[in-house]
Design a protein around this motif. Structure first.
Motif, PDB file in Angstrom:
ATOM      1  N   ALA A  14       0.839  -1.196   0.000  1.00 39.34           N
ATOM      2  CA  ALA A  14       0.000   0.000   0.000  1.00 39.34           C
ATOM      3  C   ALA A  14       0.880   1.255   0.000  1.00 39.34           C
ATOM      4  O   ALA A  14       1.890   1.317   0.701  1.00 39.34           O
ATOM      5  N   GLY A  15       0.482   2.208  -0.831  1.00 37.76           N
ATOM      6  CA  GLY A  15       1.262   3.422  -0.987  1.00 37.76           C
ATOM      7  C   GLY A  15       2.245   3.369  -2.138  1.00 37.76           C
ATOM      8  O   GLY A  15       2.829   4.395  -2.511  1.00 37.76           O
ATOM      9  N   GLY A  16       2.432   2.198  -2.688  1.00 41.79           N
ATOM     10  CA  GLY A  16       3.371   2.012  -3.780  1.00 41.79           C
ATOM     11  C   GLY A  16       2.782   2.355  -5.131  1.00 41.79           C
ATOM     12  O   GLY A  16       1.636   2.843  -5.233  1.00 41.79           O
ATOM     13  N   SER A  17       3.560   2.091  -6.170  1.00 44.94           N
ATOM     14  CA  SER A  17       3.163   2.431  -7.536  1.00 44.94           C
ATOM     15  C   SER A  17       3.374   1.253  -8.477  1.00 44.94           C
ATOM     16  O   SER A  17       4.244   0.404  -8.241  1.00 44.94           O
ATOM     17  N   LEU A  18       2.573   1.235  -9.517  1.00 43.38           N
ATOM     18  CA  LEU A  18       2.720   0.288 -10.618  1.00 43.38           C
ATOM     19  C   LEU A  18       2.361   1.004 -11.910  1.00 43.38           C
ATOM     20  O   LEU A  18       1.568   1.952 -11.890  1.00 43.38           O
ATOM     21  N   ARG A  19       2.925   0.518 -13.009  1.00 41.99           N
ATOM     22  CA  ARG A  19       2.575   1.060 -14.324  1.00 41.99           C
ATOM     23  C   ARG A  19       2.149  -0.094 -15.222  1.00 41.99           C
ATOM     24  O   ARG A  19       2.920  -1.022 -15.453  1.00 41.99           O
ATOM     25  N   GLU A  88      -7.844  -1.632  -1.672  1.00 43.05           N
ATOM     26  CA  GLU A  88      -9.082  -1.722  -2.447  1.00 43.05           C
ATOM     27  C   GLU A  88      -8.865  -1.576  -3.950  1.00 43.05           C
ATOM     28  O   GLU A  88      -9.807  -1.748  -4.732  1.00 43.05           O
ATOM     29  N   ASP A  89      -7.643  -1.277  -4.378  1.00 42.01           N
ATOM     30  CA  ASP A  89      -7.322  -1.266  -5.801  1.00 42.01           C
ATOM     31  C   ASP A  89      -7.014  -2.671  -6.314  1.00 42.01           C
ATOM     32  O   ASP A  89      -6.837  -2.863  -7.527  1.00 42.01           O
ATOM     33  N   THR A  90      -6.945  -3.642  -5.417  1.00 41.37           N
ATOM     34  CA  THR A  90      -6.663  -5.016  -5.819  1.00 41.37           C
ATOM     35  C   THR A  90      -7.755  -5.532  -6.746  1.00 41.37           C
ATOM     36  O   THR A  90      -8.946  -5.479  -6.415  1.00 41.37           O
ATOM     37  N   ALA A  91      -7.354  -6.015  -7.919  1.00 43.27           N
ATOM     38  CA  ALA A  91      -8.306  -6.485  -8.925  1.00 43.27           C
ATOM     39  C   ALA A  91      -7.530  -7.015 -10.127  1.00 43.27           C
ATOM     40  O   ALA A  91      -6.309  -6.833 -10.224  1.00 43.27           O
ATOM     41  N   VAL A 111      -3.424  -7.123 -10.286  1.00 39.83           N
ATOM     42  CA  VAL A 111      -2.791  -6.134  -9.413  1.00 39.83           C
ATOM     43  C   VAL A 111      -3.219  -6.440  -7.986  1.00 39.83           C
ATOM     44  O   VAL A 111      -4.421  -6.487  -7.694  1.00 39.83           O
ATOM     45  N   THR A 112      -2.250  -6.673  -7.123  1.00 39.33           N
ATOM     46  CA  THR A 112      -2.532  -6.969  -5.731  1.00 39.33           C
ATOM     47  C   THR A 112      -1.809  -5.968  -4.854  1.00 39.33           C
ATOM     48  O   THR A 112      -0.591  -5.812  -4.962  1.00 39.33           O
ATOM     49  N   VAL A 113      -2.568  -5.293  -3.999  1.00 40.25           N
ATOM     50  CA  VAL A 113      -2.001  -4.292  -3.094  1.00 40.25           C
ATOM     51  C   VAL A 113      -2.172  -4.813  -1.669  1.00 40.25           C
ATOM     52  O   VAL A 113      -3.294  -5.000  -1.196  1.00 40.25           O
ATOM     53  N   SER A 114      -1.070  -5.035  -1.014  1.00 38.35           N
ATOM     54  CA  SER A 114      -1.136  -5.570   0.349  1.00 38.35           C
ATOM     55  C   SER A 114      -0.949  -4.452   1.365  1.00 38.35           C
ATOM     56  O   SER A 114      -0.246  -3.470   1.123  1.00 38.35           O
ATOM     57  N   SER A 115      -1.577  -4.630   2.517  1.00 43.28           N
ATOM     58  CA  SER A 115      -1.465  -3.640   3.569  1.00 43.28           C
ATOM     59  C   SER A 115      -0.400  -4.041   4.573  1.00 43.28           C
ATOM     60  O   SER A 115      -0.043  -3.261   5.447  1.00 43.28           O
TER      61      SER A 115
END
Length: 115
Positions: A14-19, A88-91, A111-115
């Motif tokens: 969480a807080g990171g970036s992806l392109r 919540e951006d995980t999808a 895309v998986t965003v972990s807390s």
């Protein structure tokens, strides 16, 4: 026929970036709109962002000010820069291309965003 190939998904804190990137190939004269949609488990597919061939953009309220969509018309490629990612951006993120005669989808990238 048009093929869309996505890349750039993965696991991020969480807080990171992806392109994300999506390249279209095949018989293409003009792609009117390119965009990204996403689908989380148990939820409907939803719009994330779109960009027209003249650069007009549209974003879901949930991603405004965090995500940026862009495209390179010469390469028939669309990008999605995702910053300040949240769990919540995980999808699964799907690329979409709207041509005059048809609409095409990519295979999706997780895309998986972990807390």
């Amino acid at each position: 026929h048009v093929q869309l190939v996505e890349s750039g998904g993965g696991l991020v804190l969480a807080g990171g970036s992806l392109r994300l990137s999506c390249a279209a190939s095949g018989t293409i004269f003009i792609i009117n709109v390119m965009g990204w949609y996403r689908q989380a488990p148990g939820k409907k597919r939803e719009l994330v962002a779109t960009v027209t061939n003249i650069g007009s953009t549209n974003y879901a309220d949930s991603v405004k000010d965090r995500f940026t969509i862009s495209r390179d018309n010469a390469k028939n490629t669309v990008y999605l820069q995702m910053n300040s990612l949240k769990p919540e951006d995980t999808a699964v993120y799907y690329c979409n291309a709207e041509l005059n005669v048809a609409r095409y989808w990519g295979q999706g990238t997780q895309v998986t965003v972990s807390s």
